[in-house]
Design an enzyme around this catalytic site. Structure first.
Site, PDB file in Angstrom:
ATOM      1  N   ALA A  31       0.834  -1.205   0.000  1.00 28.44           N
ATOM      2  CA  ALA A  31       0.000   0.000   0.000  1.00 28.44           C
ATOM      3  C   ALA A  31       0.868   1.255   0.000  1.00 28.44           C
ATOM      4  O   ALA A  31       0.519   2.255  -0.651  1.00 28.44           O
ATOM      5  CB  ALA A  31      -0.949  -0.004   1.193  1.00 28.44           C
ATOM      6  N   GLY A  34       2.087   1.630  -3.440  1.00 34.16           N
ATOM      7  CA  GLY A  34       0.910   1.830  -4.276  1.00 34.16           C
ATOM      8  C   GLY A  34       0.337   3.227  -4.161  1.00 34.16           C
ATOM      9  O   GLY A  34      -0.156   3.797  -5.147  1.00 34.16           O
ATOM     10  N   ASP A  35       0.405   3.801  -2.975  1.00 31.24           N
ATOM     11  CA  ASP A  35      -0.051   5.178  -2.757  1.00 31.24           C
ATOM     12  C   ASP A  35       0.731   6.126  -3.659  1.00 31.24           C
ATOM     13  O   ASP A  35       0.152   6.984  -4.325  1.00 31.24           O
ATOM     14  CB  ASP A  35       0.124   5.542  -1.280  1.00 31.24           C
ATOM     15  CG  ASP A  35      -0.184   7.005  -0.984  1.00 31.24           C
ATOM     16  OD1 ASP A  35      -1.314   7.432  -1.256  1.00 31.24           O
ATOM     17  OD2 ASP A  35       0.720   7.698  -0.475  1.00 31.24           O
ATOM     18  N   GLY A  36       2.034   5.957  -3.696  1.00 39.02           N
ATOM     19  CA  GLY A  36       2.882   6.816  -4.522  1.00 39.02           C
ATOM     20  C   GLY A  36       2.637   6.622  -6.010  1.00 39.02           C
ATOM     21  O   GLY A  36       2.574   7.592  -6.773  1.00 39.02           O
TER      22      GLY A  36
END
Length: 146
Positions: A31, A34-36
């Site tokens: 996550a 994945g956020d970036g």
């Protein structure tokens, strides 16, 4: 046909870092990356739709990367995820984080974490095209107006 670039592997090669077994990564680590990745895709789309004042670009990007929006997107995409992606999503959604949502409900925060875990997993697997497909479908489903 467009050349497929595995950005993650290219970064590892450039900095001489040995690739790790992705199955050893926690869902929160997936996550995190994945956020970036999701944010850079969204920022690229926002900027791609035209030059503008930075504060307006930021406002548009922020509205699309916030937990509430990610939660809406993943709910609408559930039927389109593969079995593997659903598994990663559930691991991310159910992970116990030491941080809490600042401006989102706990439910939206957990759903968004699951969404980001899927984004991170796909990125680390070199599957950027799948990320693009999911983001495009998600934005269509929430009817984003540029």
């Amino acid at each position: 046909m467009e050349e497929s670039i595995n950005l993650y592997e290219k970064i590892l090669r450039e900095f001489k870092i040995k690739k790790q077994d992705i199955s050893t990564y926690s869902p929160l680590t997936l996550a995190y990356i994945g956020d970036g990745i999701y944010e850079i895709v969204i920022r690229s789309l926002v900027v791609g739709h035209g030059n503008g004042q930075v504060n307006k670009l930021h406002k548009k990007s922020s509205s699309l990367v916030k937990a509430e929006t990610q939660s809406k997107i993943i709910k609408l995409l559930m039927d389109e995820l593969t079995e593997e992606e659903v598994h990663i999503f559930k691991r991310g959604r159910n992970a116990h984080s030491f941080t809490s949502a600042k401006n989102a409900s706990s439910a939206d925060y957990h759903m968004a974490t699951g969404f980001e875990a899927v984004m991170g997993y796909l990125y680390m697997e070199g599957r950027m095209q799948r990320i693009f497909e999911l983001v495009e479908r998600g934005l269509e489903k929430i009817e984003v107006v540029w």
